[in-house]
Scaffold this active site. Structure first.
Site, PDB file in Angstrom:
ATOM      1  N   ASP A   1      -6.717 -18.985 -15.802  1.00 35.63           N
ATOM      2  CA  ASP A   1      -7.946 -18.947 -15.021  1.00 35.63           C
ATOM      3  C   ASP A   1      -8.603 -17.587 -15.289  1.00 35.63           C
ATOM      4  O   ASP A   1      -8.006 -16.692 -15.898  1.00 35.63           O
ATOM      5  CB  ASP A   1      -7.659 -19.170 -13.519  1.00 35.63           C
ATOM      6  CG  ASP A   1      -8.921 -19.620 -12.777  1.00 35.63           C
ATOM      7  OD1 ASP A   1      -8.795 -20.231 -11.696  1.00 35.63           O
ATOM      8  OD2 ASP A   1     -10.040 -19.382 -13.290  1.00 35.63           O
TER       9      ASP A   1
HETATM   10  C1  GLC Z   1     -12.904 -19.664 -11.497  1.00 36.65           C
HETATM   11  C2  GLC Z   1     -12.130 -20.819 -10.909  1.00 36.65           C
HETATM   12  C3  GLC Z   1     -11.864 -21.934 -11.877  1.00 36.65           C
HETATM   13  C4  GLC Z   1     -13.009 -22.053 -12.848  1.00 36.65           C
HETATM   14  C5  GLC Z   1     -13.010 -20.781 -13.676  1.00 36.65           C
HETATM   15  C6  GLC Z   1     -14.154 -20.773 -14.697  1.00 36.65           C
HETATM   16  O1  GLC Z   1     -12.368 -18.443 -11.073  1.00 36.65           O
HETATM   17  O2  GLC Z   1     -10.910 -20.493 -10.264  1.00 36.65           O
HETATM   18  O3  GLC Z   1     -11.675 -23.133 -11.107  1.00 36.65           O
HETATM   19  O4  GLC Z   1     -12.822 -23.183 -13.687  1.00 36.65           O
HETATM   20  O5  GLC Z   1     -13.093 -19.608 -12.881  1.00 36.65           O
HETATM   21  O6  GLC Z   1     -15.379 -20.722 -14.034  1.00 36.65           O
END
Ligand code: GLC
Length: 720
Positions: A264
Site C-alpha cells: 500500500d
Molecule cells: C491508499 C489506500 C489504498 C489505495 C492506495 C492507492 O492509502 O490505503 O486502498 O488503493 O492508497 O491510492
C-alpha cells in the site's frame, strides 16, 4: 510454464533496471515536460528511475494515458510497457453507491454489473489495473473505511468479493480491452484496526483471522484476481508488508496466489516508523523476502535493493521473480502487443456517464437502500399529498461517497432535482434544502419548521459529510452531526408524519432518529442517481428490499459489535444484568441487527422443516431445510431469506450464528413459495484446535428468517 519471452527480457535487464521495475510512482507527479521537480525531487527520483519504473497510479484519461505511455516507451530500452493503476472503488465517472451500500443489495449479479461498468469506464480511460475490491471484514463504524467494505459477514463478503473480481476482469483480459485487472485489498484484516482508527494496530486471534477475515480474500483470489495489496496494519506484531508468515505462508502457499503483490502507499517505508524495520535497507530486505513485488510510493526498493543484491544479502532471484510477476501481469493484459490497450478518447466520450450507466447506477442504488422504519405505512407517499422536503441533503450534490474523485458532484441528481423531474406542478410541495450539513443555528431550524408546518408529511434528508467517512476519516461520535437531531426533534413536535432519509458512509447511532420519526430510509451515499432512487422508493415505484450488512449499535459505546459473536460463559438475554456479559446502561445487542431491512409489504414464514436430524461426517451427505414464505401485504416485493447455522460446541468456541446461505425471493401479493436450502458438511468447517479447517461432530442449530435476530431454529447432528 514460465513465458520464455519474459525471461529473455529479464535476462537482458541490468540489476538497476529490474529494481526500478518494482517501483510505482504517483502519476499525478508526472509533469508534461517530464522534468524531475517538486515531490519527485524530494524523493530523489532520477530520469533513469522514471524511464524504468514498472507502474504508476492515480492517472486517468485516455489522452493523458496514451501520451504518458508513448513518452515512456520512447525511453524504455526493453520496450516494456508501463502499467497504469487507479482506485475505481465504486464507479469511475458514473459513481455507484458505496460498497457498504452495494452489500445491502445482497445481489452478486448487480455487484458484478457495477464492476463491469466501472471497469469499462476505467479501461477506456487508460487504466489497466484497479485497486478494488476491498474485502476487509468490518465491525467498527468508527473506522471511516467501513464505507468501502460490504460488511461484517465472511460468507456474504466472499460472494460479493468474487462478483467484483469477475465483473472487473471478465474471461480474457488480453482480448477484452474494456476490462481491468482487479486488486484484492487490504491483505490482511485491516478492518480489525483497534479503536476504529485508521492505520492502527490489529491484534486478533488466529481463529478469528482464519474464520472471519481470511475467507473473502481467499474467495476473491480463487475468482482469479490478478493482484493483491498489502495492508498498513500489523498482524501478530509484524506489519503486513514485511510479514513473511502472512505473505509467503498464507498468501503465496495456502491461498496459492502467484500474482503481483503491491504494497500500500508508502507501506514499505512505514515499517521503519512502525519500529519493525531498522532502516530503509532493512525494510527493503524484509519486504522482498515477504515477496512484495511493488513498492508503491516509497523509496526503499529503488534506493536499497541493488546494494542488498550486490552485497549478497538477498538473492537476485527474489528480484527476478518479482520482475517476472509484473511482466507477466502486463503480458496477461496484452500490453506488450498493445501498450495503449483500451485507452480510447472516442469510447471515453461514448461510455462515461452514458444514459445506460446512469440507469444501472439508479437501479443498484434502489437495491442498496434499506427501509429501517415505516410506522403505520407512512410510506410510500402519494403524489397528491402536501409534502415538505427539508434538510441539508435535499439539494446537496455531495452524495457520491469518499472514493469518487473520478466523477464529479455536479453529476449527482439531488432529491430536489428528482422532485422537479417528477412533479409537473409543485404547488403541494415545500422544498427547503438550504442548510449546511451541520445546521448551524436554531434560527435556521425555526424557519425550516415554520415552512414545513404547511404540509401533511415532512421528508427530512439528513446525514454526514461524504468526507467524514473513507480513508483517514474516523470518528468517536457516530450520531448525526451538528444540530441535525435538534432539527428532527422540532419537526417531529409539529405532529406531522416525518420521513427521514439518511446519507451516510457508516452505521450511525440512530436512537434519536428512531424516537423522532415515523419512517426511515437508509440511502447511504447512493451515487450519481441518488435523488431519483430515493424518490423511486419514497413514492413506491420501487418497493425496498435491501438488508444491512453491518450492525447498527445503540451507541458507539458498544463498538466493536457484530452478530456473529461468541456466546461467552455468561451470556445474557436481558440488558443490565449483574455478573453477566452485558452493560448496566445499554443493551449489549445491536439496535439494528445484521440482515435487517423492511419492505412495504409483509412476509410470513411458516412450515419450517428439516429433512433429517443426522449427517455422517466425511460421507458427503446433505440435509435439506425448507420453509414457506407468503407475501401477506399490499405490495409485490422481494425478501432476502437468510440461513444461519450455530455450531453448539467445538474445540474452539463458535459464533452464536453464522450466515451460510440466502435467497432473494420476489413474491406478488398473496403469493407463497417454498424455499429450500441444502446444508452440507463444508458449511460446518472452521479453524479447529488442530489449526486446520475442518468440521467436528456435534449438535447444530439452523435458523431461517428475515434477519440475524431470528430465534426460531431446528436441530441436527453431525455424527461419526
Ligand atoms: C491508499 C489506500 C489504498 C489505495 C492506495 C492507492 O492509502 O490505503 O486502498 O488503493 O492508497 O491510492
Amino acid at each position: 510454464m514460465k513465458k520464455d519471452k519474459l525471461l529473455k527480457i529479464i535476462a537482458n535487464m541490468t540489476l538497476k533496471e529490474k529494481v526500478f521495475q518494482l517501483f510505482q510512482l504517483n502519476g499525478a507527479m508526472i509533469t508534461d515536460d517530464a522534468v524531475i521537480s517538486g515531490p519527485m525531487q524530494e524523493m530523489n527520483l532520477t530520469e533513469d528511475i522514471i524511464n524504468n519504473m514498472g507502474s504508476i497510479l492515480g492517472v486517468s484519461g485516455a489522452e493523458k494515458a496514451i501520451e504518458i505511455q508513448k513518452k515512456y516507451l520512447e525511453k524504455n530500452r526493453h520496450g516494456i510497457p508501463l502499467l497504469i493503476c487507479h482506485d475505481v472503488i465504486h464507479g469511475h465517472r458514473t459513481t455507484f453507491p458505496i460498497p457498504l451500500a452495494l452489500g445491502c443489495s445482497w445481489d452478486s449479479e448487480a455487484v458484478k454489473e457495477v464492476a463491469k461498468v466501472s471497469g469499462a469506464e476505467a479501461a477506456v480511460s487508460g487504466i489497466h489495473c484497479n485497486f478494488s475490491p476491498m474485502v476487509d471484514l468490518v465491525r467498527d463504524p468508527r473506522w471511516g473505511r467501513v464505507m468501502e467494505s460490504t460488511g461484517e459477514d465472511p460468507y456474504l463478503n466472499s460472494i460479493l468479493g468474487k462478483a467484483f473480481v469477475e465483473g472487473y476482469q471478465g474471461e480474457n483480459l488480453k482480448e477484452d480491452v474494456e476490462r481491468v485487472a482487479a486488486c484484492v485489498k487490504h491483505f490482511a484484516a485491516y478492518g480489525a484496526t483497534e479503536g476504529g482508527r485508521d492505520y492502527n494496530t490489529v491484534d486478533i486471534g488466529i481463529s478469528t483471522f482464519y474464520d472471519m477475515h481470511l475467507p473473502a480474500y481467499k474467495a476473491a483470489i480463487d475468482a482469479g484476481a490478478k493482484t493483491v495489496m498489502t495492508s498498513f496494519n500489523t498482524i501478530n506484531g509484524v506489519p503486513a508488508t514485511v510479514n513473511e508468515w502472512l505473505m509467503k505462508d498464507v498468501l503465496r502457499k495456502e491461498l496459492s496466489f502467484d500474482g503481483v503483490l503491491f504494497s500500500d502507499w508508502g507501506a514499505i517505508g512505514e515499517t521503519v516508523v512502525h519500529g519493525c524495520s531498522e532502516n530503509g535497507k532493512d525494510a527493503a530486505y524484509k519486504a522482498m523476502k515477504a515477496t512484495v513485488d511493488v513498492d508503491m510510493m516509497s523509496v526503499e526498493y529503488f534506493e536499497q535493493l541493488e546494494a542488498l543484491v550486490l552485497e549478497k544479502k538477498i538473492d537476485e532471484k527474489y528480484v527476478d521473480e518479482a520482475v517476472y510477476r509484473i511482466l507477466d501481469l502486463k503480458d496477461e493484459l496484452g500490453l506488450f502487443e498493445n501498450p495503449f490497450r483500451g485507452a480510447d478518447t472516442a469510447r471515453e466520450k461514448e461510455l462515461l456517464l452514458c444514459k445506460k450507466h446512469r440507469e444501472s447506477s439508479r437501479d443498484i442504488a434502489r437495491k442498496s437502500m434499506v427501509l429501517l422504519k415505516n410506522e403505520a405505512q407512512v410510506l410510500p407517499l402519494k403524489d397528491k399529498q402536501k409534502i415538505a422536503f427539508v434538510g441539508p441533503f435535499i439539494s446537496n450534490k455531495s452524495i457520491r461517497g469518499f472514493w469518487s474523485d473520478l466523477g464529479f458532484d455536479k453529476d449527482s441528481i439531488t432529491i430536489e432535482e428528482a422532485i422537479l423531474n417528477r412533479f409537473e406542478s409543485k404547488d403541494q410541495l415545500v422544498i427547503c434544502g438550504n442548510h449546511k450539513i451541520e445546521i448551524e443555528s436554531f434560527e435556521e431550524i425555526r424557519s425550516t419548521v415554520e415552512k414545513a408546518k404547511e404540509s401533511d408529511v415532512i421528508v427530512v434528508a439528513l446525514g454526514e459529510d461524504q468526507n467524514s467517512s473513507g480513508e483517514g476519516r474516523c470518528l468517536t461520535d457516530i450520531r448525526l452531526p451538528g444540530l441535525q437531531e435538534e432539527l428532527l426533534k422540532e419537526l417531529y413536535k409539529t405532529g406531522k408524519k416525518v420521513v427521514v432519509v439518511l446519507f451516510n458512509g457508516r452505521p450511525l447511532d440512530l436512537r434519536a432518529v428512531f424516537e423522532n420519526s415515523d419512517a426511515i430510509l437508509e440511502a447511504w451515499f447512493p451515487g450519481v442517481e441518488g435523488g431519483n432512487a430515493v424518490l423511486d422508493i419514497l413514492f413506491g415505484s420501487y418497493n425496498p428490499g435491501g438488508k444491512i450488512t453491518m450492525s447498527f449499535p445503540y451507541s458507539v459505546g458498544q463498538v466493536p459489535i457484530h452478530y456473529n459473536h461468541f456466546k461467552t460463559g455468561r451470556p445474557s438475554e436481558i440488558a443490565g444484568a449483574f455478573y453477566k456479559c452485558s452493560y448496566l446502561d445499554s443493551p449489549h445487542w445491536a439496535m439494528l441487527p445484521f440482515g435487517y431491512g423492511l419492505s412495504y409489504t409483509q412476509f410470513q414464514y411458516s412450515n419450517f422443516k428439516i429433512s433429517k436430524g443426522k449427517m455422517i461426517k466425511g460421507k458427503e451427505e446433505s440435509i435439506e431445510v425448507t420453509i414457506d414464505i407468503k407475501n401477506t401485504g399490499l405490495y409485490n416485493g422481494e425478501e432476502i431469506v437468510q440461513l444461519y447455522i450455530q455450531d453448539e460446541f467445538g474445540s474452539r468456541v463458535r459464533p452464536v450464528k453464522e450466515l451460510k446461505g440466502f435467497k432473494k425471493v420476489f413474491l406478488k401479493q398473496n403469493e407463497e413459495k417454498e424455499i429450500k436450502f441444502i446444508i452440507n458438511e463444508e458449511m460446518l468447517k472452521f479453524y479447529t484446535i488442530e489449526n486446520k479447517i475442518d468440521s467436528e461432530v456435534g449438535r447444530f442449530k439452523v435458523f431461517v428468517g428475515t434477519n440475524s435476530a431470528e430465534k426460531n431454529s431446528l436441530e441436527f447432528e453431525l455424527i461419526k
